[in-house]
Design an enzyme around this catalytic site. Structure first.
Site, PDB file in Angstrom:
ATOM      1  N   LYS A   1      -7.842   1.204  -3.171  1.00 51.27           N
ATOM      2  CA  LYS A   1      -7.694   0.676  -1.577  1.00 51.27           C
ATOM      3  C   LYS A   1      -7.662   2.239  -0.740  1.00 51.27           C
ATOM      4  O   LYS A   1      -7.984   2.107   0.066  1.00 51.27           O
ATOM      5  CB  LYS A   1      -6.687   0.789  -1.983  1.00 51.27           C
ATOM      6  CG  LYS A   1      -5.125   0.641  -0.398  1.00 51.27           C
ATOM      7  CD  LYS A   1      -5.968  -0.941   0.176  1.00 51.27           C
ATOM      8  CE  LYS A   1      -4.948  -1.109   1.397  1.00 51.27           C
ATOM      9  NZ  LYS A   1      -5.392  -2.137   2.162  1.00 51.27           N
TER      10      LYS A   1
ATOM     11  N   LYS B   1      -2.166   4.690   8.678  1.00 51.70           N
ATOM     12  CA  LYS B   1      -0.958   5.137   7.170  1.00 51.70           C
ATOM     13  C   LYS B   1      -2.097   5.171   6.257  1.00 51.70           C
ATOM     14  O   LYS B   1      -1.767   5.760   5.453  1.00 51.70           O
ATOM     15  CB  LYS B   1      -0.532   3.785   7.442  1.00 51.70           C
ATOM     16  CG  LYS B   1       0.622   3.720   5.918  1.00 51.70           C
ATOM     17  CD  LYS B   1       0.993   2.198   5.821  1.00 51.70           C
ATOM     18  CE  LYS B   1       1.399   2.379   4.270  1.00 51.70           C
ATOM     19  NZ  LYS B   1       1.718   1.011   3.612  1.00 51.70           N
TER      20      LYS B   1
ATOM     21  N   THR C   1       0.712  -0.971  -0.248  1.00 55.90           N
ATOM     22  CA  THR C   1      -0.054  -0.146   0.077  1.00 55.90           C
ATOM     23  C   THR C   1       1.005   0.963  -0.239  1.00 55.90           C
ATOM     24  O   THR C   1       1.690   1.250   1.268  1.00 55.90           O
ATOM     25  CB  THR C   1      -0.580   0.003   1.591  1.00 55.90           C
ATOM     26  OG1 THR C   1      -1.589  -1.484   1.558  1.00 55.90           O
ATOM     27  CG2 THR C   1      -1.756   1.504   1.384  1.00 55.90           C
TER      28      THR C   1
HETATM   29  P1  NAD Z   1       6.155  -5.330   7.387  1.00 51.87           P
HETATM   30  O1  NAD Z   1       6.868  -4.700   8.128  1.00 51.87           O
HETATM   31  O2  NAD Z   1       5.703  -6.991   8.025  1.00 51.87           O
HETATM   32  O3  NAD Z   1       7.317  -6.239   6.348  1.00 51.87           O
HETATM   33  C1  NAD Z   1       7.580  -5.546   5.152  1.00 51.87           C
HETATM   34  C2  NAD Z   1       8.814  -6.255   5.167  1.00 51.87           C
HETATM   35  O4  NAD Z   1       9.693  -5.301   3.721  1.00 51.87           O
HETATM   36  C3  NAD Z   1       9.926  -6.182   6.606  1.00 51.87           C
HETATM   37  O5  NAD Z   1       9.623  -7.634   6.279  1.00 51.87           O
HETATM   38  C4  NAD Z   1      10.637  -5.824   5.520  1.00 51.87           C
HETATM   39  O6  NAD Z   1      12.679  -6.169   5.932  1.00 51.87           O
HETATM   40  C5  NAD Z   1      11.064  -5.776   4.241  1.00 51.87           C
HETATM   41  N1  NAD Z   1      12.136  -4.514   3.487  1.00 51.87           N
HETATM   42  C6  NAD Z   1      12.118  -3.167   4.132  1.00 51.87           C
HETATM   43  N2  NAD Z   1      13.069  -2.536   3.183  1.00 51.87           N
HETATM   44  C7  NAD Z   1      12.739  -3.590   2.065  1.00 51.87           C
HETATM   45  C8  NAD Z   1      14.400  -3.522   1.145  1.00 51.87           C
HETATM   46  N3  NAD Z   1      14.631  -1.970   1.099  1.00 51.87           N
HETATM   47  N4  NAD Z   1      14.696  -4.470   0.683  1.00 51.87           N
HETATM   48  C9  NAD Z   1      13.767  -5.286   0.880  1.00 51.87           C
HETATM   49  N5  NAD Z   1      13.124  -5.508   2.020  1.00 51.87           N
HETATM   50  C10 NAD Z   1      12.925  -4.910   2.641  1.00 51.87           C
HETATM   51  O7  NAD Z   1       4.442  -5.118   6.777  1.00 51.87           O
HETATM   52  P2  NAD Z   1       3.713  -6.263   5.889  1.00 51.87           P
HETATM   53  O8  NAD Z   1       2.434  -5.958   7.727  1.00 51.87           O
HETATM   54  O9  NAD Z   1       4.106  -6.954   5.540  1.00 51.87           O
HETATM   55  O10 NAD Z   1       2.681  -4.762   5.418  1.00 51.87           O
HETATM   56  C11 NAD Z   1       3.549  -5.020   3.924  1.00 51.87           C
HETATM   57  C12 NAD Z   1       3.107  -3.576   3.564  1.00 51.87           C
HETATM   58  O11 NAD Z   1       1.246  -4.583   3.158  1.00 51.87           O
HETATM   59  C13 NAD Z   1       2.449  -2.569   3.777  1.00 51.87           C
HETATM   60  O12 NAD Z   1       2.759  -1.608   2.437  1.00 51.87           O
HETATM   61  C14 NAD Z   1       1.180  -2.231   4.078  1.00 51.87           C
HETATM   62  O13 NAD Z   1       0.989  -1.035   4.670  1.00 51.87           O
HETATM   63  C15 NAD Z   1       0.385  -4.195   3.883  1.00 51.87           C
HETATM   64  N6  NAD Z   1      -0.898  -4.030   4.538  1.00 51.87           N
HETATM   65  C16 NAD Z   1      -0.435  -4.268   5.213  1.00 51.87           C
HETATM   66  C17 NAD Z   1      -1.769  -5.016   6.159  1.00 51.87           C
HETATM   67  C18 NAD Z   1      -1.321  -6.123   7.205  1.00 51.87           C
HETATM   68  O14 NAD Z   1      -2.643  -6.323   7.897  1.00 51.87           O
HETATM   69  N7  NAD Z   1      -0.791  -5.878   7.992  1.00 51.87           N
HETATM   70  C19 NAD Z   1      -3.382  -5.600   5.614  1.00 51.87           C
HETATM   71  C20 NAD Z   1      -3.431  -4.475   4.527  1.00 51.87           C
HETATM   72  C21 NAD Z   1      -1.285  -4.349   3.739  1.00 51.87           C
END
Ligand code: NAD
Length: 288
Positions: free
Chosen positions: A160, A235, A85
């Site tokens: 979204k 966010k 997102t």
């Molecule tokens: P998270 O923080 O658990 O995962 C993100 C991952 O990206 C981490 O493991 C981090 O180490 C990795 N990362 C960061 N920088 C990086 C780079 N330069 N290269 C490679 N990896 C890198 O977050 P999440 O909960 O998995 O969410 C991911 C996305 O999904 C976000 O944009 C969030 O808004 C969206 N989202 C999350 C949810 C939820 O319920 N968690 C629901 C819908 C959408």
């Protein structure tokens, strides 16, 4: 298909695990090392030779940096499928950059949270070329239960944040109405029975009721453990207001919801709680 998967956090790791049952998946993450996924030593290595590279990253700045690295390594004609997102502008900039390098790009943020990612029941809202959407459709079918093509690049993110702006606003409305009902001496079950079958019904009332012990099971029944954390709601609301500013759209309710969630998360005790914990927050307060 050969799939590169970058960003294996709370969402990415279970999504990649589901894909790995049917496809050749190679992952990369700067921190996470999930079990059961073959890992590359860099994003570029995970992207090289892949038919589709999926990114699931925290925000637009990180997406732009990762995109610059992977686009240079990807095979012409391959697809960059971003499921993070992020702001609409970053999604569109990444898509333009991909096109300039002979690649195709789809932005397909998700709804459904960690449970949906684990169970393969996410909803995807996708923006980008029709042909690329058709190619990635079998992957959406593994990771989710529904994928809607919303138009050109950035339209997935647009869908979204509009959806989640409605979600933030209706959750606040539902919570404040419960507290008004309490103060007027109305039983919560009666309130639910009426509203859930009347014109005030909504997903936040009928499916994800913020009142414990009322309606279907929800985070309210688990001491407001997320679920969908208040900071993730914040966010998405902030992304909606960034987009509204850029598009010159008047969104007073979205603006008010953003300010209220910012206060809840940053000045009160909302961080780490489900976004429906707005109900006990209102319960503790008086009119001013
Ligand atoms: P998270 O923080 O658990 O995962 C993100 C991952 O990206 C981490 O493991 C981090 O180490 C990795 N990362 C960061 N920088 C990086 C780079 N330069 N290269 C490679 N990896 C890198 O977050 P999440 O909960 O998995 O969410 C991911 C996305 O999904 C976000 O944009 C969030 O808004 C969206 N989202 C999350 C949810 C939820 O319920 N968690 C629901 C819908 C959408």
């Amino acid at each position: 298909m050969k799939i590169g998967f970058i960003g294996l956090g709370n969402m990415g790791a279970p999504m990649a695990a589901n894909l790995a049952k049917d496809h050749d998946v190679i992952g990369f993450d700067t921190m996470a090392k999930p079990d059961g996924i073959n890992m590359a030593s860099s994003a570029a290595e995970a992207a090289k030779d892949a038919d589709v590279v999926i990114t699931m990253l925290p925000n637009g700045d990180i997406l732009r940096a990762v995109a610059a690295e992977i686009h240079a390594a990807m095979t012409p004609g391959a697809i960059h499928l971003d499921c993070s997102t992020v702001d609409v502008e970053s999604a569109r900039a990444v898509a333009t950059q991909a096109e300039m390098q002979g690649l195709q790009a789809i932005d397909a943020p998700v709804s459904g949270g960690i449970g949906g990612a684990t169970n393969g029941t996410l909803t995807f809202m996708a923006g980008g070329p029709e042909a690329a959407f058709a190619t990635t459709k079998p992957l959406f079918d593994i990771m989710g239960q529904k994928a809607v093509h919303c138009g050109p690049a950035g339209n997935g993110q647009a869908a979204k944040i509009c959806n989640n702006m409605i979600l933030g606003v209706t959750m606040i409305g539902t919570c404040e109405a419960f507290v008004l009902a309490d103060k007027l001496g109305l039983d919560r079950q009666a309130m639910f029975d009426v509203v859930s079958t009347s014109s005030g019904y909504s997903w936040t009332m009928n499916v994800y009721c913020p009142a414990p012990g009322v309606g279907p099971q929800s985070p309210a029944d688990n001491d407001y453990q997320p679920g969908f954390a208040a900071e993730l709601m914040l966010k998405d609301l902030r992304l909606s207001q960034l987009a509204a500013e850029g598009a010159d759209a008047d969104t007073p309710m979205g603006e008010a919801a953003t300010a209220l969630f910012a206060q809840f998360v940053e000045q009160e005790d909302g961080a780490g709680k489900d976004f429906s914990a707005m109900l006990p927050r209102f319960e503790r307060r008086r009119r001013n």
